[in-house]
Scaffold this motif. Structure first.
Motif, PDB file in Angstrom:
ATOM      1  N   ALA A 121       0.809  -1.220   0.000  1.00  0.00           N
ATOM      2  CA  ALA A 121       0.000   0.000   0.000  1.00  0.00           C
ATOM      3  C   ALA A 121       0.844   1.273   0.000  1.00  0.00           C
ATOM      4  N   CYS A 147      -0.098   3.134  -3.160  1.00  0.00           N
ATOM      5  CA  CYS A 147      -1.196   4.047  -2.828  1.00  0.00           C
ATOM      6  C   CYS A 147      -0.716   5.367  -2.248  1.00  0.00           C
ATOM      7  N   ARG A 181      -7.950   1.965  -3.436  1.00  0.00           N
ATOM      8  CA  ARG A 181      -7.152   3.197  -3.343  1.00  0.00           C
ATOM      9  C   ARG A 181      -6.521   3.550  -4.689  1.00  0.00           C
ATOM     10  N   CYS A 182      -6.320   2.537  -5.544  1.00  0.00           N
ATOM     11  CA  CYS A 182      -5.719   2.762  -6.861  1.00  0.00           C
ATOM     12  C   CYS A 182      -6.773   2.832  -7.964  1.00  0.00           C
TER      13      CYS A 182
END
Length: 579
Positions: free
Chosen positions: A299, A303, A401-402
């Protein structure tokens, strides 16, 4: 820890209790016992595993009964310390999962008042307190007793001449199963699946009076209603299905567990929570902690969000500054340390998300919202498909998140997992089975993968293993490298490939045998190591999954070669519901 089961209804209780305890044996298996109710309380209890005993020949009459399979916390495994425990008169019996923290003080007071103890357990104080509070009404006796207890408990109690079971829980799981003219109680759903799909999850502080036709639940002295939920697990999901061990069956179920978790998706509420987070703290224990660390490695660079990972067992005593989204990761949803950390996060007004495999479990009722894994029941103590399902859920968070960048990758990742299941392990097993110590090494997200590989090796084969970031071996552990100390190195393509090759050569220079996991067709790596395990060439996110499964198979086959009890490793239990 420990498993408890109760039955009340139209059938003989003993066979159902024995069957239920066998289903719960993964929660504890150093002793077992049952008690049934008639004109008196009849008790049978014994050291050892119920699956290896003549428990099927036990004949205790009655259609009301309780049972227990133990993971020892107070007192060694023996017949005396096995549950159920009875009071001085023999008219009350009780089984208990949890830990009574003030039992020493309570026991001292009870001894001074003339009570006779027959065990070393903390549980026995409860039944003697019941005895003092019992005036003919078991429910009232339980209501008066539980406020005296400090710690955690799930309790089932019975009394002679009484066709009721009284149940109580606080910080330890307890579920009820609603049948046709019969009711069941257990630590989790596993013993209930073949009898009913209607389940009630009791909440902390609940006391339930159970009779053949109804359940009445009380909380803080008032009668309350708890919803009846339908579960979609079947008993066939919890059977071996022709595999030698549950663990092997569950390893082979991982492509499906990953696919089902990805396919289930993430609700709009959870997506909003994830997108709004400016930083994330994950709290977990054991294998779940390793999945959380993998999430951190994925992450933060993908992210661009700060991620903190905390051990649940440390969090309560050394809490970090609490800001942003807090995610509790727990297979069972009942892990005591993780629950305590989640409650602290709530107290600090942090948004909270639970990732778990069990609907209705404690974390699902504490957290603001829940992201369900879709692993189905996991029986073997060593976590495999729950680990993969957790990674599926966590990778979906990365994907959200992406903005869906990894949709296609995640939807097809189960195919690569399936390919690894066919991997041959004979040469690597031959090295590991002869070793006293094994090192597992990797870099980036493959560092926590190596930690999980080491955990699997030591918990089921009893071969001492440690997981390290590969560059850290030079800072001390190199002193332990010998020709008898294999190193399992995870060396996929990517930015750290060159430095991993250098690390492997350094370890070879110390004459350590090297087992390497790398991209299929990597001849450079294959030529410099002793054993090469090829992994499908894919995105690093998928390689986290495939290398993890390969290490599970390595540990499994090593444990089998050493004739270990794979599904029930010594001293361990499936769900750690005590601190």
């Amino acid at each position: 820890m420990c498993g408890i089961v109760g039955y009340i209804g139209r059938r003989e209780a003993t066979p159902l209790l024995i069957q239920g305890l066998k289903r719960l044996e993964y929660r504890g298996y150093d002793s077992f016992g049952i008690a049934t109710v008639g004109s008196e309380i009849d008790v049978f209890k014994k050291q050892g595993r119920i699956s290896e005993s003549e428990a099927g020949t036990v004949v205790l009459g009655g259609s009301v009964g309780i049972g227990h399979t133990r993971w020892a916390t107070h007192g060694e495994p023996n017949d005396s310390n096995a549950h159920p425990h009875t009071d001085c008169t023999g008219r009350l019996a009780l089984v208990h999962n949890g830990v009574i923290e003030n039992y020493i003080e309570l026991k001292k007071q009870l001894l001074e008042r003339g009570h006779i103890f027959r065990s070393e357990t903390d549980t026995e104080v409860i039944v003697h307190l019941l005895e003092e509070n019992f005036t003919g009404d078991l429910l009232e006796a339980v209501k008066k007793t539980v406020p005296l207890l400090e710690g955690s408990y799930a309790i089932l109690a019975v009394s002679a001449h009484d066709d009721r079971i009284v149940a109580a829980r606080d910080c330890s799981p307890l579920v009820l199963g609603i049948g046709d003219g019969e009711l069941f109680a257990a630590s989790d759903m596993t013993p209930l699946l073949e009898h009913t799909e209607r389940i009630i999850f009791l909440e902390d502080g609940d006391i339930a009076e159970i009779s053949p036709e109804r359940v009445e639940i009380y909380h803080d002295g008032a009668k309350v209603e708890r919803s009846v939920e339908l579960v979609n697990w079947g008993i066939e999901d919890a059977k071996k299905g022709g595999f030698a061990h549950y663990m092997l069956k569950e390893i082979f179920e991982q492509p499906q567990a990953f696919y089902e978790t990805i396919r289930a998706g993430i609700s709009d509420a959870v997506q909003e929570m994830i997108r709004d987070a400016e930083e994330i703290t994950l709290v977990a224990c054991g294998t779940s902690y390793h999945t959380a660390l993998i999430f951190k490695y994925l992450a933060e660079p993908l992210c661009r969000i700060p991620v903190r990972v905390e051990l649940g067992s440390e969090f309560k005593y050394y809490p970090p500054p609490l800001r942003g989204l807090v995610i509790a990761v727990t297979q069972s949803g009942e892990t005591a340390d993780t629950i305590a950390a989640l409650k602290m996060a709530k107290a600090h007004n942090c948004p909270t998300l639970a990732i778990t495999n069990v609907q209705g479990s404690t974390v699902t009722r504490i957290a603001d919202t829940t992201l369900m894994m879709r692993a189905g029941p996991e029986i073997s103590v060593a976590a495999t498909k729950s680990y993969i399902a957790q990674l599926a859920a966590l990778m979906e968070i990365v994907n959200v998140r992406c903005d869906g960048k990894y949709d296609d990758l995640l939807q097809h990742a189960h195919l690569a997992i399936g390919e690894v299941l066919l991997q041959e392990m004979q040469g690597a097993v031959a090295l590991c089975r002869e070793a006293e110590h094994v090192f597992f090494v990797g870099r980036g997200p493959f560092y926590p993968v190596s930690m999980e590989g080491a955990l699997k090796m030591k918990e089921i084969s009893y071969v001492h293993a440690e997981g390290y970031a590969a560059g850290e071996l030079k800072h001390g552990p190199f002193a332990l490298l010998t020709p008898e100390t294999p190193v399992v190195a995870i060396c996929p393509p990517g930015s750290t490939y060159g430095v991993m090759i250098s690390n492997i050569k350094e370890m070879k220079a110390r004459r350590a045998p090297i087992i390497a996991l790398g991209k299929k067709g990597d001849t450079e790596l294959a030529e410099i190591v002793d054993i090469f395990i090829p992994i499908p060439d894919s995105d690093p996110m998928v390689q986290v999954l495939t290398t993890s499964v390969a290490l599970q198979l390595l540990s499994y086959h090593t444990a089998c070669a050493l004739a270990r009890d794979v599904d029930k490793p010594r001293n361990l239990a499936k769900s750690v519901t005590v601190e």
